[in-house]
Design an enzyme around this catalytic site. Structure first.
Site, PDB file in Angstrom:
ATOM      1  N   SER A   1      -4.792   0.969   9.526  1.00 11.03           N
ATOM      2  CA  SER A   1      -5.492   1.540  10.679  1.00 11.03           C
ATOM      3  C   SER A   1      -6.198   0.487  11.524  1.00 11.03           C
ATOM      4  CB  SER A   1      -6.503   2.576  10.195  1.00 11.03           C
ATOM      5  OG  SER A   1      -7.438   1.985   9.296  1.00 11.03           O
TER       6      SER A   1
ATOM      7  N   ARG B   1     -10.763   5.534   7.206  1.00 12.23           N
ATOM      8  CA  ARG B   1     -11.816   6.306   6.551  1.00 12.23           C
ATOM      9  C   ARG B   1     -12.365   7.381   7.478  1.00 12.23           C
ATOM     10  NH1 ARG B   1     -14.154   1.013   3.341  1.00 12.23           N
ATOM     11  NH2 ARG B   1     -12.359   0.902   1.911  1.00 12.23           N
TER      12      ARG B   1
ATOM     13  N   LYS C   1      -0.667  -4.055   0.988  1.00 11.84           N
ATOM     14  CA  LYS C   1      -1.556  -3.407   1.952  1.00 11.84           C
ATOM     15  C   LYS C   1      -2.842  -4.204   2.023  1.00 11.84           C
ATOM     16  CE  LYS C   1      -3.882   1.000   2.922  1.00 11.84           C
ATOM     17  NZ  LYS C   1      -4.178   2.353   2.429  1.00 11.84           N
TER      18      LYS C   1
ATOM     19  N   LYS D   1      -2.875  -4.149  -3.278  1.00  9.56           N
ATOM     20  CA  LYS D   1      -3.748  -3.512  -2.297  1.00  9.56           C
ATOM     21  C   LYS D   1      -5.098  -4.232  -2.329  1.00  9.56           C
ATOM     22  CE  LYS D   1      -5.748   0.967  -0.948  1.00  9.56           C
ATOM     23  NZ  LYS D   1      -5.826   2.401  -1.291  1.00  9.56           N
TER      24      LYS D   1
END
Length: 340
Positions: free
Chosen positions: A290, A222, A264, A212
């Protein structure tokens, strides 16, 4: 090697300059393209993220993620049922509490918002899909970091993984089939495995957020979890330029008991997905995060790209790189139209 040595001489009587082998033959029609496809993304490869926000009276669209919502308990159940009807392989759930505190106590509360979400979704869809709980403290801490802070304001690794272990147990008690620690703390998988086994949850699997990166593609997420982050996470998430470090992180997680590992973000790290898929014997997942989602949606809203085709292409690229599971905000929608 000459063309003729590689492919044989031209068929007698034809133009000697004409190609003997024509790859375009298998691209000529949609049916031929499907027939010869090397990579197929199916609904079972897709995992839908879902957010439950404590205290909402109606679903709330996330401004930076058009089409993605913070759900109420009722709308969460409906979204889960719709995703299952569309054939998605899994659901990963995130909880957003009304109150946050320095130690993220909502993450380990048996009646915390994520545990409520897990119980509701299990009651709604049962075993018809894989239900995953995200283990992290950042949604629950008032400072927004993924663990508890020490006296110097740094994330305390060992104290944090103790809370992760407690969170894993309450998630498993609530019905999670897989728990997914995303905090990038050293030793987190081993400590969670020990706690799950001690609590009688030997059958609950662990999906490690193993590689990550400290990415700027996370911004809209967020907003989704109402992050209160102060500072950044570069002290525990990976530096974007590092490659070998990912192999180390993944190897450690597998040795500690991870049943699956994850990269990720996805699109900017396809080389890492491929590298890890070539080196491990467990399934490899990738999170189409996102920022990747919002960039496509923003460009499509301007009419600059064909949204549906870009989404298909991006999913295929992640799967082609070696990810067998893809966490994507388009999972439920596109599971309806992907080849089964």
């Amino acid at each position: 090697m000459t063309y003729e040595a590689a492919y044989g001489r031209n068929i007698a009587g034809t133009d000697p300059a004409a190609p003997y082998y024509r790859p375009r033959r298998l691209r000529r029609t949609p049916a031929l393209r499907r027939f010869a496809a090397e990579t197929r993304v199916g609904p079972a490869n897709l995992v839908q993220p879902l957010f439950l926000r404590e205290g909402l009276g109606e679903p709330r669209e996330i401004p930076s993620m058009p089409g993605v919502f913070q759900h109420t308990r009722d709308t969460l159940r409906k979204a889960a049922a719709e995703a299952v009807a569309n054939g998605v392989g899994g659901l990963i759930l995130f909880g957003i509490p009304e109150q946050k505190d320095p130690t993220g106590t909502g993450a380990v509360d048996p009646d915390g918002i994520l545990q409520v979400a897990l119980r509701d979704v299990v009651a709604e869809v049962g075993d018809s899909t894989v239900i995953i709980g995200d283990i992290n403290l950042d949604e629950y801490t008032d400072h927004g970091h993924t663990g508890v802070l020490d006296a110097n304001g740094d994330v305390d690794n060992d104290a944090s993984i103790e809370l992760y272990a407690r969170a894993a147990v309450v998630q498993a008690d609530a019905g999670a089939q897989i728990v997914a620690p995303s905090g990038m703390m050293d030793g987190q998988v081993r400590r969670i495995r020990e706690a799950l086994d001690r609590a009688g949850h030997q059958s609950v699997a662990i999906l490690g957020y193993s590689a990550k990166y400290a990415s700027h593609f996370y911004g809209p997420f967020r907003d989704a979890v109402e992050s209160t982050l102060r500072g950044d996470r570069k002290g525990y998430q990976q530096f974007p330029g590092n490659i070998r470090e990912s192999l180390l992180e993944v190897s450690l997680d597998v040795a500690e008991g991870a049943d699956l590992v994850m990269v990720k973000p996805a699109l900017a790290y396809l080389d890492i997905v491929r590298l890890i898929a070539d080196h491990v014997q467990v399934p490899v997942a990738a999170y189409q995060v996102s920022g990747e989602y919002s960039m496509v949606e923003a460009a499509a809203a301007k009419g600059w790209i064909d949204r549906d085709q870009v989404v298909r292409e991006s999913l295929a690229s992640i799967h082609r790189a070696g990810a067998t599971q893809i966490i994507t905000y388009w999972a439920s929608e596109f599971a309806q139209s992907l080849d089964r």
